[in-house]
Design a protein around this motif. Structure first.
Motif, PDB file in Angstrom:
ATOM      1  N   LEU A  84       0.821  -1.202   0.000  1.00  0.00           N
ATOM      2  CA  LEU A  84       0.000   0.000   0.000  1.00  0.00           C
ATOM      3  C   LEU A  84       0.862   1.262   0.000  1.00  0.00           C
ATOM      4  O   LEU A  84       0.509   2.266  -0.606  1.00  0.00           O
ATOM      5  CB  LEU A  84      -0.920  -0.007   1.235  1.00  0.00           C
ATOM      6  CG  LEU A  84      -1.959   1.116   1.310  1.00  0.00           C
ATOM      7  CD1 LEU A  84      -2.931   1.019   0.137  1.00  0.00           C
ATOM      8  CD2 LEU A  84      -2.713   1.051   2.636  1.00  0.00           C
ATOM      9  N   GLU A  85       2.026   1.181   0.651  1.00  0.00           N
ATOM     10  CA  GLU A  85       2.887   2.358   0.783  1.00  0.00           C
ATOM     11  C   GLU A  85       3.560   2.770  -0.517  1.00  0.00           C
ATOM     12  O   GLU A  85       3.966   3.923  -0.672  1.00  0.00           O
ATOM     13  CB  GLU A  85       3.964   2.111   1.852  1.00  0.00           C
ATOM     14  CG  GLU A  85       3.428   1.994   3.269  1.00  0.00           C
ATOM     15  CD  GLU A  85       2.741   0.656   3.526  1.00  0.00           C
ATOM     16  OE1 GLU A  85       2.958  -0.282   2.723  1.00  0.00           O
ATOM     17  OE2 GLU A  85       1.980   0.565   4.507  1.00  0.00           O
TER      18      GLU A  85
ATOM     19  N   VAL B 251      -1.652   5.341  -0.566  1.00  0.00           N
ATOM     20  CA  VAL B 251      -1.701   5.710   0.845  1.00  0.00           C
ATOM     21  C   VAL B 251      -1.830   7.223   1.003  1.00  0.00           C
ATOM     22  O   VAL B 251      -2.522   7.712   1.918  1.00  0.00           O
ATOM     23  CB  VAL B 251      -0.460   5.176   1.589  1.00  0.00           C
ATOM     24  CG1 VAL B 251       0.826   5.854   1.105  1.00  0.00           C
ATOM     25  CG2 VAL B 251      -0.619   5.333   3.094  1.00  0.00           C
TER      26      VAL B 251
END
Length: 314
Positions: A30-31, A72
């Motif tokens: 996700l980052e 994110v």
């Protein structure tokens, strides 16, 4: 791996009938997963729905998320939802510019070198006609060079059908209409409109040439300055500085206007003045809109004394 559900923004998309659909983005967390990764995943599932056609937003939000934005940072969680809109068939801005500027580079040589096609016989070109022909060819050759090697575009594509509207401005205004007016027998070496007037005076023509050359070189310098503001592959914006920018936000438009004013004044052609006014009006609309965006984005850091396009005026 991160997963995202993508739904149509509004009505169903004909080339992506399987939406809503949950897309997995392998090898990404996700980052570090981006909107661009989501677009690629959509394009793999729906082959005709290539990334340039997609406009991604958050669910129930109209703000566009650009390719480089991380999920994110956009507030998307694993398993979250995004919306996509089909922008239709797209064409790159670089391709559009190349097509637009190619028109006059084709039209002017045809009417200049083959006058019999229009006027039924030869036209003995005056000094003024020779210089205008050189001005137009150099100007649009410079435009093509800048498109290929100088400009860095903030937007990748535009709707395909817009190319006809954009091209008409150049193909007709500074292409066909200007060529028909300036290369006609009215401006020939034997015409009473030319003989014995300032338009046959080398000093007058060279003064106009000096102004035109100054404007063209200045326009190129400002384009180079703008290029250096944006690193390759980014949409980063910065406050423009350097030659021409101390008085206006868009000196490139101002110098473009000055170059066309030189041609219009030198020829006295109503067609040239018509294109000058149309082009200047459009450039001022762009300049005013972008100037306001600069002031909003940079706030007090943006120089207060700058005008949009015309020094000390507007």
């Amino acid at each position: 791996m991160v997963s995202v559900t993508v739904s149509p923004a509004g009505k169903a998309i004909s080339i992506a009938r399987g939406l809503p659909f949950q897309f997995d983005i392998p090898g990404k967390q996700l980052e570090d997963a981006t909107i661009g990764d989501v677009k690629v995943a959509i394009a793999k599932k729906f082959r005709k729905f290539y990334p340039a056609r997609q406009r991604i937003t958050l669910k129930d939000n109209k703000d566009v998320l650009h390719d480089e934005v991380k999920l994110v940072d956009a507030g998307v969680v694993d398993g979250g939802e995004l919306s996509v809109k089909d922008l239709g068939h797209q064409i790159s801005w670089k391709s559009v510019f190349l097509i637009e500027y190619a028109g006059p580079l084709v039209i002017h040589p045809i009417l200049y070198h083959f006058p019999q096609l229009i006027w039924g016989g030869p036209v003995y070109h005056s000094m003024l006609q020779r210089f205008v022909y050189a001005f137009v060819m150099i100007h649009f050759a410079k435009r093509e060079f800048e498109t290929l090697f100088v400009h860095r575009f903030s937007h990748d594509t535009m709707p395909l059908m817009n190319i006809f509207k954009n091209s008409a401005h150049y193909h007709l205004g500074s292409g066909l209409f200007l060529a028909l007016a300036v290369y006609s027998p009215q401006y020939s070496a034997m015409s009473p409109y030319i003989r014995g007037t300032s338009r046959n005076d080398p000093l007058f023509i060279w003064v106009c040439t000096t102004v035109w050359a100054f404007a063209e070189v200045s326009n190129l310098i400002t384009h180079l300055n703008l290029r250096n503001l944006r690193p390759v592959g980014t949409r980063k914006r910065a406050i423009p500085q350097g030659y021409g920018f101390s008085l206006v936000s868009f000196p490139n438009y101002f110098f473009e206007t000055l170059a066309w004013l030189s041609i219009a004044y030198m020829t006295g052609s109503w067609t040239a003045y018509g294109f000058l006014f149309a082009a200047t009006g459009q450039m001022y609309i762009w300049a005013a809109k972008k100037h306001a965006a600069y002031k909003q984005e940079f706030g007090r850091a943006y120089p207060k004394q700058r005008k949009a396009m015309f020094p000390f005026i507007a």
